[in-house]
Design an enzyme around this catalytic site. Structure first.
Site, short mmCIF file in Angstrom:
data_model
loop_
_atom_site.label_atom_id
_atom_site.label_comp_id
_atom_site.label_asym_id
_atom_site.label_seq_id
_atom_site.Cartn_x
_atom_site.Cartn_y
_atom_site.Cartn_z
N SER A 96 0.88 -0.65 -0.06
CA SER A 96 0.19 0.05 0.00
C SER A 96 1.46 0.97 -0.67
O SER A 96 2.50 1.34 0.53
CB SER A 96 -0.54 0.13 1.44
OG SER A 96 -0.97 1.00 1.43
N GLN B 70 0.75 -0.33 -5.37
CA GLN B 70 -0.29 0.14 -4.75
C GLN B 70 0.03 1.68 -4.55
O GLN B 70 0.33 2.51 -3.69
CB GLN B 70 -1.62 -0.10 -3.92
CG GLN B 70 -2.78 0.50 -3.50
CD GLN B 70 -3.12 1.75 -2.97
OE1 GLN B 70 -2.22 1.26 -1.95
NE2 GLN B 70 -4.27 2.31 -3.45
N TYR C 176 -2.68 5.88 -4.75
CA TYR C 176 -3.38 6.69 -3.87
C TYR C 176 -2.82 7.95 -4.69
O TYR C 176 -1.49 8.66 -4.28
CB TYR C 176 -3.46 7.34 -2.40
CG TYR C 176 -4.45 6.03 -2.25
CD1 TYR C 176 -5.95 5.80 -2.45
CD2 TYR C 176 -3.75 4.84 -1.31
CE1 TYR C 176 -6.75 4.24 -2.25
CE2 TYR C 176 -4.76 4.01 -0.55
CZ TYR C 176 -5.99 4.16 -0.92
OH TYR C 176 -6.60 3.15 -0.55
N THR D 148 -5.21 2.74 -7.04
CA THR D 148 -7.13 2.48 -6.65
C THR D 148 -7.78 3.69 -7.67
O THR D 148 -7.54 4.31 -7.32
CB THR D 148 -7.12 2.76 -5.66
OG1 THR D 148 -6.31 1.73 -4.77
CG2 THR D 148 -8.41 2.72 -4.77
N ARG E 119 -17.89 6.35 6.88
CA ARG E 119 -17.58 4.70 8.11
C ARG E 119 -17.27 5.02 9.24
O ARG E 119 -16.52 5.68 9.51
CB ARG E 119 -15.58 4.18 7.42
CG ARG E 119 -15.54 3.49 5.82
CD ARG E 119 -14.23 3.88 5.96
NE ARG E 119 -13.81 3.68 4.55
CZ ARG E 119 -12.75 3.70 3.84
NH1 ARG E 119 -12.16 3.46 4.34
NH2 ARG E 119 -13.00 3.87 2.43
N LYS F 212 -7.77 -0.78 -10.35
CA LYS F 212 -8.70 -1.59 -9.09
C LYS F 212 -9.00 -0.45 -8.64
O LYS F 212 -9.04 0.57 -8.08
CB LYS F 212 -7.67 -1.73 -7.50
CG LYS F 212 -7.93 -1.88 -6.08
CD LYS F 212 -6.92 -2.09 -5.21
CE LYS F 212 -7.42 -3.24 -4.33
NZ LYS F 212 -8.40 -1.96 -3.44
N HIS G 107 -13.38 -1.82 -2.64
CA HIS G 107 -13.04 -1.53 -1.00
C HIS G 107 -12.97 -2.07 0.27
O HIS G 107 -12.83 -1.51 0.98
CB HIS G 107 -12.78 0.10 -1.49
CG HIS G 107 -11.30 1.10 -1.32
ND1 HIS G 107 -11.43 1.21 -2.34
CD2 HIS G 107 -10.89 0.79 0.06
CE1 HIS G 107 -9.99 1.75 -1.12
NE2 HIS G 107 -10.29 1.76 0.12
N ARG H 234 -15.78 -0.70 1.57
CA ARG H 234 -15.05 0.31 2.82
C ARG H 234 -15.43 1.53 2.19
O ARG H 234 -15.74 2.78 2.34
CB ARG H 234 -14.21 0.45 3.08
CG ARG H 234 -13.95 -0.96 3.39
CD ARG H 234 -12.48 -0.82 4.06
NE ARG H 234 -12.00 0.38 5.37
CZ ARG H 234 -11.76 0.10 6.68
NH1 ARG H 234 -11.98 -1.09 7.03
NH2 ARG H 234 -11.81 0.44 7.02
N GLY I 6 -12.53 -8.86 -2.29
CA GLY I 6 -13.58 -8.88 -1.50
C GLY I 6 -14.33 -10.10 -0.86
O GLY I 6 -14.86 -10.42 -2.43
N GLY I 7 -14.82 -10.66 -0.05
CA GLY I 7 -15.58 -11.27 0.33
C GLY I 7 -14.65 -12.88 0.45
O GLY I 7 -15.38 -13.61 0.84
N ARG J 289 -12.94 -15.84 1.56
CA ARG J 289 -12.68 -16.56 3.32
C ARG J 289 -12.56 -18.51 2.95
O ARG J 289 -11.82 -18.25 3.79
CB ARG J 289 -14.13 -16.26 3.89
CG ARG J 289 -14.82 -14.83 3.93
CD ARG J 289 -13.43 -13.77 5.38
NE ARG J 289 -14.03 -12.41 5.59
CZ ARG J 289 -13.60 -11.83 4.60
NH1 ARG J 289 -12.79 -11.56 3.20
NH2 ARG J 289 -14.06 -10.59 4.49
N GLY K 204 -7.68 -9.78 1.61
CA GLY K 204 -7.00 -8.69 2.60
C GLY K 204 -7.06 -8.55 4.03
O GLY K 204 -6.37 -9.39 5.29
N ARG K 205 -8.51 -8.94 4.68
CA ARG K 205 -9.32 -9.45 6.12
C ARG K 205 -8.18 -10.62 6.50
O ARG K 205 -7.78 -10.55 7.56
CB ARG K 205 -10.54 -8.86 5.90
CG ARG K 205 -11.49 -8.02 6.32
CD ARG K 205 -12.83 -7.95 6.75
NE ARG K 205 -12.94 -6.29 6.27
CZ ARG K 205 -13.76 -5.61 5.38
NH1 ARG K 205 -13.05 -6.47 3.96
NH2 ARG K 205 -13.92 -4.62 5.75
#
Length: 391
Positions: free
Chosen positions: A151, A172, A174, A200, A209, A264, A288, A291, A320-321, A323, A342-343
């Protein structure tokens, strides 16, 4: 002290952006409630059966503020939930009597052979989760042979991460409104050996948020903020977003760096068409992590129209999502060339540092390999649209 009383309005806005940016959650000097910088009690050691086990331990180690912020999203976090639940709408059509004694997870992306299609998404300020931050993540990515995207708002600079881990990194970006700052960022990424720039494009402003407000206040009030990539190049009061960003940034990037350009945040057919017209090298289908806009549209639901438009001309990745290994399988079957997580790896980092990241990667890859065997697909290229139904 009320953070919004700060006389330096520009600095306050800048810090607010940092506090709200994509998983931008870290300050090494802040001790949030319950955060133990990766330490845990011996009796909490366990066999981690899935990434959710790591999530449970990371919540105990990092504390409520950190885990709430990490898991939270825009508005009511319904898009975060939709990202996960979108995969439950897809069914796998398994084939039988196929030799799956040998499984290959290798993929080709941007002129490089990757050992597997599971890529570590760019996550900012990882020292909030563990004191070793992005360096621990990078070392895990090297050891387990996964591609990592660094990042812009990492605690350690991309150069420090590359030097301490020997990782072959992607960067990545910004883009700030100050193009000289952006140019210097690209130069630093180039010197670190980065061959891919991941721009991004879904953050002209910050999403609403609502979770993690306490963390934000502490971030604003702290004097220990460190952004390794921006040290010495970011003028006082300069933000790192650009609400005026347009497609013309692609030609500017071409003129100012030698990296492959990946966008992205693409979620529509129309923007996929423009990406081709402007000659980008790849797309990451992303919202994102839920988010930004509370769209209620999962990334896996966005994927088909983009794949249909791209028609294999450039790589299409998705985040995203994700798992489970079955989620990865479904994304690949729906046309993604690779997936980004990510998470899940952040849960591992927060729970056990580098070891936790390695465990998260081991779990997901083992699940993918087993699912490929059970579905009858001995290699990634064998995972086609015929293996899933839904949408």
């Amino acid at each position: 002290m009320d953070p919004y009383q700060n006389n330096d309005l520009q600095r306050r806005k800048f810090l607010e952006w940092i506090g709200l940016s994509s998983l931008a959650l870290a300050l090494p000097g802040i001790s949030l409630s319950g955060c133990q910088s990766g330490r845990f009690h011996e009796d909490e050691k366990q066999e981690f059966k899935n990434v959710f086990d790591l999530e449970g331990l990371s919540g105990k180690v990092m504390g409520k503020d950190a885990i709430d912020y990490l898991n939270g999203g825009a508005d009511d976090s319904k898009t975060v939930k939709a990202n996960v639940e979108g995969y439950q709408k897809i069914q796998i059509r398994a084939r039988r009597l196929i030799d799956v004694s040998t499984i290959s997870t290798k993929v080709e992306l941007f002129g490089k052979t990757l050992d597997n299609p599971i890529i570590l998404s760019p996550v900012g300020f990882q020292k909030f989760f563990h004191q070793d931050g992005e360096v621990a993540t990078a070392k895990a990515s090297v050891k387990k042979k996964h591609q990592m995207i660094v990042s812009s708002v990492s605690n350690y600079s991309v150069n420090e991460i590359a030097a301490q881990s020997q990782a072959d990194l992607w960067f990545q970006l910004y883009p700030t409104t100050n193009r000289e700052v952006t140019k210097k960022l690209l130069e630093r990424a180039g010197k670190a050996g980065c061959k891919v720039c991941v721009l991004t494009v879904d953050t002209p402003v910050i999403g609403n948020r609502e979770r993690g407000g306490t963390t934000l206040t502490k971030l604003i009030n702290s004097k220990e903020l460190k952004m390794g990539n921006y040290e010495g190049i970011l003028p006082e009061g300069t933000g790192i977003d650009d609400p005026g960003l347009t497609w013309e940034i692609i030609s500017w990037l071409r003129a100012n760096c030698d990296m492959k350009i990946v966008l992205k945040g693409i979620v529509t057919r129309e923007d996929a068409t423009l990406a081709l017209e402007y000659g980008v090298d790849g797309i990451i289908v992303s919202n994102h992590g839920g988010r930004q806009l509370e769209s209620l549209r999962s990334t896996i639901e966005c994927l088909p129209e983009i794949v249909e438009e791209i028609k294999g001309r450039i790589p299409v990745l998705i985040d995203g999502g994700i798992r489970r290994g079955t989620d990865i399988f479904k994304a690949l079957a729906m046309g993604a060339n690779a997936v980004c997580i990510g998470r899940p790896f952040c849960w591992g980092l927060g729970a056990l540092g580098q070891e936790g990241v390695e465990i998260a990667l081991d779990i997901l890859r083992a699940e993918l390999i087993r699912d490929m065997q059970l579905a009858g697909t001995p290699s990634i290229e064998k995972i086609t649209r015929d293996f899933v139904i839904g949408f």
